[in-house]
Design a protein around this motif. Structure first.
Motif, PDB file in Angstrom:
ATOM      1  N   TYR A 260     -40.079 -17.129  68.773  1.00  0.00           N
ATOM      2  CA  TYR A 260     -38.684 -16.685  68.637  1.00  0.00           C
ATOM      3  C   TYR A 260     -38.005 -17.547  69.783  1.00  0.00           C
ATOM      4  O   TYR A 260     -38.287 -18.387  70.371  1.00  0.00           O
ATOM      5  CB  TYR A 260     -38.528 -15.282  68.937  1.00  0.00           C
ATOM      6  N   SER A 261     -36.675 -17.354  69.648  1.00  0.00           N
ATOM      7  CA  SER A 261     -35.622 -18.128  70.469  1.00  0.00           C
ATOM      8  C   SER A 261     -36.146 -19.360  70.732  1.00  0.00           C
ATOM      9  O   SER A 261     -36.167 -20.264  71.741  1.00  0.00           O
ATOM     10  CB  SER A 261     -35.682 -17.331  71.988  1.00  0.00           C
ATOM     11  N   VAL A 262     -36.210 -20.088  69.365  1.00  0.00           N
ATOM     12  CA  VAL A 262     -36.508 -21.555  69.437  1.00  0.00           C
ATOM     13  C   VAL A 262     -35.333 -22.424  69.756  1.00  0.00           C
ATOM     14  O   VAL A 262     -34.177 -22.124  69.055  1.00  0.00           O
ATOM     15  CB  VAL A 262     -36.963 -21.785  67.768  1.00  0.00           C
ATOM     16  N   VAL A 263     -35.513 -23.366  70.475  1.00  0.00           N
ATOM     17  CA  VAL A 263     -34.330 -24.200  71.074  1.00  0.00           C
ATOM     18  C   VAL A 263     -34.239 -25.627  70.700  1.00  0.00           C
ATOM     19  O   VAL A 263     -33.487 -26.164  70.085  1.00  0.00           O
ATOM     20  CB  VAL A 263     -34.034 -23.916  72.673  1.00  0.00           C
ATOM     21  N   PRO A 264     -35.708 -26.094  70.852  1.00  0.00           N
ATOM     22  CA  PRO A 264     -35.637 -27.815  70.791  1.00  0.00           C
ATOM     23  C   PRO A 264     -35.326 -27.938  69.167  1.00  0.00           C
ATOM     24  O   PRO A 264     -35.550 -27.581  68.371  1.00  0.00           O
ATOM     25  CB  PRO A 264     -37.080 -28.112  71.081  1.00  0.00           C
ATOM     26  N   ARG A 265     -34.856 -29.234  69.251  1.00  0.00           N
ATOM     27  CA  ARG A 265     -34.423 -29.994  67.894  1.00  0.00           C
ATOM     28  C   ARG A 265     -35.542 -30.605  67.366  1.00  0.00           C
ATOM     29  O   ARG A 265     -36.428 -31.090  67.978  1.00  0.00           O
ATOM     30  CB  ARG A 265     -33.119 -30.929  68.080  1.00  0.00           C
ATOM     31  N   PRO A 266     -35.969 -30.411  65.768  1.00  0.00           N
ATOM     32  CA  PRO A 266     -37.018 -31.057  65.527  1.00  0.00           C
ATOM     33  C   PRO A 266     -36.825 -32.490  65.523  1.00  0.00           C
ATOM     34  O   PRO A 266     -35.887 -33.175  65.531  1.00  0.00           O
ATOM     35  CB  PRO A 266     -37.078 -30.569  63.944  1.00  0.00           C
ATOM     36  N   LEU A 267     -38.149 -33.088  65.385  1.00  0.00           N
ATOM     37  CA  LEU A 267     -38.288 -34.456  65.517  1.00  0.00           C
ATOM     38  C   LEU A 267     -39.010 -34.825  64.175  1.00  0.00           C
ATOM     39  O   LEU A 267     -39.484 -34.066  63.321  1.00  0.00           O
ATOM     40  CB  LEU A 267     -39.169 -34.918  66.448  1.00  0.00           C
ATOM     41  N   TYR A 268     -38.570 -35.968  63.560  1.00  0.00           N
ATOM     42  CA  TYR A 268     -39.041 -36.699  62.386  1.00  0.00           C
ATOM     43  C   TYR A 268     -39.744 -38.276  62.833  1.00  0.00           C
ATOM     44  O   TYR A 268     -38.735 -39.157  62.987  1.00  0.00           O
ATOM     45  CB  TYR A 268     -38.420 -36.524  61.486  1.00  0.00           C
ATOM     46  N   ALA A 269     -41.041 -38.576  62.465  1.00  0.00           N
ATOM     47  CA  ALA A 269     -41.533 -39.723  62.632  1.00  0.00           C
ATOM     48  C   ALA A 269     -43.034 -39.846  62.188  1.00  0.00           C
ATOM     49  O   ALA A 269     -43.585 -38.683  61.966  1.00  0.00           O
ATOM     50  CB  ALA A 269     -41.591 -40.034  63.994  1.00  0.00           C
ATOM     51  N   HIS A 270     -43.346 -40.779  61.432  1.00  0.00           N
ATOM     52  CA  HIS A 270     -44.881 -40.975  60.882  1.00  0.00           C
ATOM     53  C   HIS A 270     -44.971 -40.082  59.697  1.00  0.00           C
ATOM     54  O   HIS A 270     -46.024 -39.628  59.571  1.00  0.00           O
ATOM     55  CB  HIS A 270     -45.838 -40.885  62.021  1.00  0.00           C
ATOM     56  N   GLY A 271     -43.840 -39.773  59.105  1.00  0.00           N
ATOM     57  CA  GLY A 271     -44.041 -38.667  57.950  1.00  0.00           C
ATOM     58  C   GLY A 271     -44.298 -37.342  58.398  1.00  0.00           C
ATOM     59  O   GLY A 271     -44.388 -36.629  57.557  1.00  0.00           O
ATOM     60  N   MET A 272     -44.005 -37.231  59.789  1.00  0.00           N
ATOM     61  CA  MET A 272     -44.194 -35.508  60.148  1.00  0.00           C
ATOM     62  C   MET A 272     -43.096 -35.141  60.726  1.00  0.00           C
ATOM     63  O   MET A 272     -42.420 -35.710  61.539  1.00  0.00           O
ATOM     64  CB  MET A 272     -45.528 -35.694  60.977  1.00  0.00           C
ATOM     65  N   ILE A 273     -42.888 -33.916  60.607  1.00  0.00           N
ATOM     66  CA  ILE A 273     -42.093 -32.876  61.310  1.00  0.00           C
ATOM     67  C   ILE A 273     -42.739 -32.620  62.714  1.00  0.00           C
ATOM     68  O   ILE A 273     -43.669 -31.899  62.707  1.00  0.00           O
ATOM     69  CB  ILE A 273     -41.533 -31.900  60.777  1.00  0.00           C
TER      70      ILE A 273
END
Length: 415
Positions: A260-273
């Motif tokens: 919970y309290s998730v802060v970081p923004r997701p990343l996308y690279a190499h076909g993966m989140i």
């Protein structure tokens, strides 16, 4: 506002790369700009082009378009920052050349009985988004607005989507086509909301459902494209959802139990989140982004459970993923397998996100220490630069220079 340090050498912005939203033009903490400094020192004015005071308190990062800088702040009534006072939620535009104010407008008044924020948060933490001469600002549960970037005049503003927050506002908005989209992860009925960016009226609302007991989170969505389909990647408590940005319909989800309290923004690279699962016990997950439905048991490629951040967003450089835990330990791991190359102490306590620029990693800790690291499978610090002022905001880039927001100032740092 006066210029405190002499302007050294500012060239034309014609070839500069704009920095229009949180984490820059890539949305993922990357820039193609070169010629950035590795060393600066405010005491000796080394590579300090200017320093401008910023009224109030805010941990939104600056955004830059052309020769203008935009940021938000919350200014306490009566010049005091006691908890129970009204606050003016403001947006400022500064000249990139010297830090002088172009305009400074009040968007909302936050009443003194509004929910208070965590000591590491502010009443103006979401970063604005600039697009086509409009500046979209967001104050979480206090409201959203669209301003004319030229003069700060209001195109629309709304407080129709208020919710009861925990620890205040956090996640920044995104623009996708005709939509202004933000996470509204309250402790009750968390959701993702899309507004018409020309009117501020609701287009769709997605109800986030998870097994997490604590529902509140503060992450910023990420737009990606997979096999020709646009996906809005939105991380919340207990789950990351991939949505169709035009309809709000779920494409896939991956669950992570009680995070919970998730802060970081997701990343996308190499076909993966790449996501982290928030408080409790943070875990870094790599999730293949081509799934449908619940992909928890089928598409999680790997996980890392040690020295994972609660707050700073990660960055991918080539085949390596870098992330820094809130205690300052930097991890370098293989993006495809999760194999850890190193985990080394790098900074003090840190909340700001990592920036990859000009072949280097830049990190800024909460006491204002900037650390420059050489990317690669072995750990190597290139420089340390102490601003000597509290700092939780992430870097922005203007031309070949940095913008660094500290507790009371905005700095332009460059050669």
């Amino acid at each position: 506002m006066r210029l405190l340090f002499p302007l050294l050498a500012i060239t034309t912005f014609a070839s500069a790369e704009d920095w229009p939203e949180f984490r820059g033009p890539s949305s993922q903490g990357q820039t193609a700009v070169t010629g950035l400094p590795t060393e600066w020192n405010p005491d000796f004015k080394k590579n300090i082009l200017w320093k401008a005071p910023v009224p109030g308190i805010g941990w939104s990062s600056p955004v830059v378009v052309g020769d203008r800088i935009y940021l938000t702040s919350a200014v306490a009534a009566g010049g005091t920052d006691k908890p129970e006072v009204d606050r003016s939620l403001r947006t400022l535009c500064l000249q990139a050349a010297d830090g002088k104010v172009v305009w400074d407008v009040e968007v909302f008044v936050q009443p003194k009985d509004a929910p208070q924020v965590h000591k590491k948060n502010s009443h103006a933490s979401p970063t604005p988004v600039h697009e086509d001469g409009k500046l979209y600002v967001h104050f979480g549960h206090q409201g959203s607005a669209c301003l004319n970037a030229a003069d700060g005049s209001v195109v629309w503003k709304t407080q129709a989507f208020a919710y009861n927050p925990v620890h205040g506002n956090g996640g920044s908005p995104v623009i996708e086509g005709g939509l202004f989209i933000f996470n509204a992860d309250a402790d009750v009925n968390p959701s993702v909301i899309a507004l018409d960016k020309t009117t501020g009226k609701q287009v769709w609302k997605f109800a986030r459902v998870s097994e997490a007991k604590n529902k509140f989170s503060f992450s910023t969505p990420l737009m990606i494209e997979v096999n020709g389909q646009r996906q809005l990647i939105s991380a919340g408590s207990g789950v990351v959802n991939a949505l169709d940005p035009q309809t709000g319909k779920e494409i896939w989800k991956a669950r992570y139990d009680q995070g919970y309290s998730v802060v970081p923004r997701p990343l996308y690279a190499h076909g993966m989140i790449y996501v982290t699962t928030g408080y409790g016990k943070p875990v870094a997950l790599a999730i293949r982004a081509d799934g449908k439905g619940d992909v928890t048991d089928t598409h999680i490629a790997w996980k890392i459970e040690k020295f994972v951040p609660h707050n700073p967003s990660m960055v991918v450089v080539g085949d390596e993923l870098y992330f820094v835990a809130d205690n300052g330990v930097l991890t370098c791991a293989d993006v495809k397998t999760g194999t850890v190359h190193y985990q080394e102490r790098c900074t003090g306590p840190i909340s700001a996100s990592i920036l990859h620029a000009d072949g280097r990693l830049y990190l800024q800790d909460e006491k204002g220490l900037g650390v420059v690291v050489q990317p690669g499978k072995s750990f190597r610090i290139l420089a340390k630069n102490d601003m000597k002022e509290r700092s939780l905001a992430s870097y922005a880039v203007v031309e070949n220079d940095f913008l660094i927001r500290t507790e009371s100032h905005l700095w332009r740092v460059g050669k």
